[in-house]
Design a protein around this motif. Structure first.
Motif, PDB file in Angstrom:
ATOM      1  N   UNK A 146     -74.762 112.184  -8.686  1.00 10.51           N
ATOM      2  CA  UNK A 146     -76.265 112.273  -9.298  1.00 10.51           C
ATOM      3  C   UNK A 146     -76.822 111.025  -9.260  1.00 10.51           C
ATOM      4  N   UNK A 202     -78.632 110.603  -5.844  1.00 12.16           N
ATOM      5  CA  UNK A 202     -79.863 111.278  -5.809  1.00 12.16           C
ATOM      6  C   UNK A 202     -80.810 110.800  -6.478  1.00 12.16           C
ATOM      7  N   UNK A 259     -84.962 114.143 -13.503  1.00 12.65           N
ATOM      8  CA  UNK A 259     -85.543 115.289 -12.691  1.00 12.65           C
ATOM      9  C   UNK A 259     -84.357 115.749 -11.995  1.00 12.65           C
ATOM     10  N   UNK A 260     -83.660 114.901 -11.532  1.00 11.81           N
ATOM     11  CA  UNK A 260     -82.592 115.294 -10.719  1.00 11.81           C
ATOM     12  C   UNK A 260     -81.687 116.695 -11.726  1.00 11.81           C
ATOM     13  N   UNK A 320     -82.821 118.084 -14.119  1.00 15.18           N
ATOM     14  CA  UNK A 320     -83.587 119.223 -14.286  1.00 15.18           C
ATOM     15  C   UNK A 320     -83.510 120.290 -13.151  1.00 15.18           C
ATOM     16  N   UNK A 321     -83.553 119.739 -11.883  1.00 15.31           N
ATOM     17  CA  UNK A 321     -83.332 120.672 -10.675  1.00 15.31           C
ATOM     18  C   UNK A 321     -82.137 121.340 -10.755  1.00 15.31           C
ATOM     19  N   UNK A 322     -80.912 120.599 -11.144  1.00 18.01           N
ATOM     20  CA  UNK A 322     -79.650 121.143 -11.237  1.00 18.01           C
ATOM     21  C   UNK A 322     -79.571 122.194 -12.230  1.00 18.01           C
ATOM     22  N   UNK A 373     -82.041 124.058 -13.546  1.00 17.95           N
ATOM     23  CA  UNK A 373     -82.836 125.031 -13.138  1.00 17.95           C
ATOM     24  C   UNK A 373     -81.868 125.927 -12.221  1.00 17.95           C
ATOM     25  N   UNK A 374     -81.443 125.210 -11.309  1.00 19.61           N
ATOM     26  CA  UNK A 374     -80.457 126.121 -10.426  1.00 19.61           C
ATOM     27  C   UNK A 374     -79.425 126.821 -10.852  1.00 19.61           C
ATOM     28  N   UNK A 375     -78.671 126.196 -11.742  1.00 17.94           N
ATOM     29  CA  UNK A 375     -77.894 126.704 -12.497  1.00 17.94           C
ATOM     30  C   UNK A 375     -77.934 127.828 -13.503  1.00 17.94           C
ATOM     31  N   UNK A 376     -79.133 127.846 -14.207  1.00 14.73           N
ATOM     32  CA  UNK A 376     -79.856 128.745 -15.041  1.00 14.73           C
ATOM     33  C   UNK A 376     -80.065 130.245 -14.426  1.00 14.73           C
ATOM     34  N   UNK A 377     -80.532 130.009 -13.246  1.00 16.63           N
ATOM     35  CA  UNK A 377     -81.020 131.032 -12.413  1.00 16.63           C
ATOM     36  C   UNK A 377     -79.937 131.897 -11.814  1.00 16.63           C
ATOM     37  N   UNK A 436     -84.568 133.280  -7.043  1.00 15.15           N
ATOM     38  CA  UNK A 436     -85.581 132.140  -7.137  1.00 15.15           C
ATOM     39  C   UNK A 436     -85.468 131.481  -5.708  1.00 15.15           C
ATOM     40  N   UNK A 441     -90.527 122.949 -12.301  1.00 15.36           N
ATOM     41  CA  UNK A 441     -90.463 121.559 -12.683  1.00 15.36           C
ATOM     42  C   UNK A 441     -91.636 120.940 -12.935  1.00 15.36           C
ATOM     43  N   UNK A 463     -84.427 115.362  -3.029  1.00  9.91           N
ATOM     44  CA  UNK A 463     -83.181 115.855  -3.758  1.00  9.91           C
ATOM     45  C   UNK A 463     -82.174 116.644  -2.651  1.00  9.91           C
ATOM     46  N   UNK A 482     -71.574 116.780  -7.551  1.00  2.00           N
ATOM     47  CA  UNK A 482     -72.393 117.017  -8.882  1.00  2.00           C
ATOM     48  C   UNK A 482     -71.667 117.625  -9.912  1.00  2.00           C
ATOM     49  N   UNK A 528     -70.077 125.412 -14.044  1.00  2.00           N
ATOM     50  CA  UNK A 528     -70.817 126.587 -13.630  1.00  2.00           C
ATOM     51  C   UNK A 528     -70.120 127.922 -13.457  1.00  2.00           C
ATOM     52  N   UNK A 555     -69.628 129.278 -16.856  1.00  2.00           N
ATOM     53  CA  UNK A 555     -70.788 130.045 -17.193  1.00  2.00           C
ATOM     54  C   UNK A 555     -71.180 131.302 -16.695  1.00  2.00           C
TER      55      UNK A 555
END
Lengths: 100, 93
Positions: A8, A11, A29-30, A32-34, A36-40, B1, B10, B29, B45, B86, B89
């Motif tokens: 991270x 990045x 921000x990094x 937050x991108x991860x 949103x990806x995970x949540x979706x 998405x 974002x 990124x 990550x 993940x 989850x």
């Protein structure tokens, strides 16, 4: 040649030098991108990032597994797994970059 | 998405940033990850997963239509392994 592992931090350093935000905000921000990806994905959505690749969630049925060491049968419960399919662009860049 | 929806999420959370900056951030990124793999490195990550490069040995392939043998050179392909958090989850953990 095989060697480094980026994290991270690398990045957010890239975001920091590319966009000129503070290091702190770049790291957020990094993250937050991860997130949103995970949540979706956890919500069962596929995530398609053009020119990068597609993350998809697949359902696996229950099956009988076997402990290869003891030969014992173990039930494997139904579960969801994530697969990543790289884009053509990524495949080409990775292949070209690692060619001697 | 899809990518643009990610950018929008974002952007909504960061009203002080221009949309075009958010696009650059997101591109930076993903591009850094691809570049790392092109350089033969891996990207780990924690909680999300790890991107790495796998080597595929040279092999003799076959044209499925004609049955003809073709030499396929050694190549390197991108690989992603889901992180533990993940994975848990995804299964209600």
């Amino acid at each position: 040649m095989m060697g480094k592992t980026l994290t991270r931090m690398d990045l957010s350093e890239a975001v920091f030098s590319e966009v000129g935000l503070s290091r702190n905000e770049s790291a957020e921000l990094v993250e937050s991108v991860l997130k949103h990806l995970s949540d979706a994905l956890v919500a069962g959505e596929n995530v398609k990032i053009s020119s990068f690749g597609t993350f998809s969630v697949r359902n696996k049925n229950a099956r009988i597994g076997r402990n290869p060491k003891t030969g014992e049968e173990v039930p494997i419960l139904p579960r969801r797994v994530l697969t990543f399919r790289p884009s053509h662009l990524m495949k080409e860049r990775v292949a070209a970059g690692n060619r001697r | 998405m899809i990518r643009s929806e990610l950018v929008q999420k974002i952007a909504d959370e960061n009203p002080h940033l221009y949309q075009r900056d958010v696009e650059r951030i997101v591109s930076t990124i993903f591009d850094s990850i691809t570049q790392a793999m092109a350089d033969g490195n891996r990207v780990e990550l924690r909680g999300f997963g790890a991107f790495s490069v796998k080597k595929r040995d040279a092999r003799t392939g076959r044209n499925p239509r004609t049955g003809e043998s073709v030499a396929v050179e050694e190549k390197h392909v991108p690989f992603f392994k889901t992180g533990k958090l993940l994975r848990d989850r995804l299964n209600g953990g």
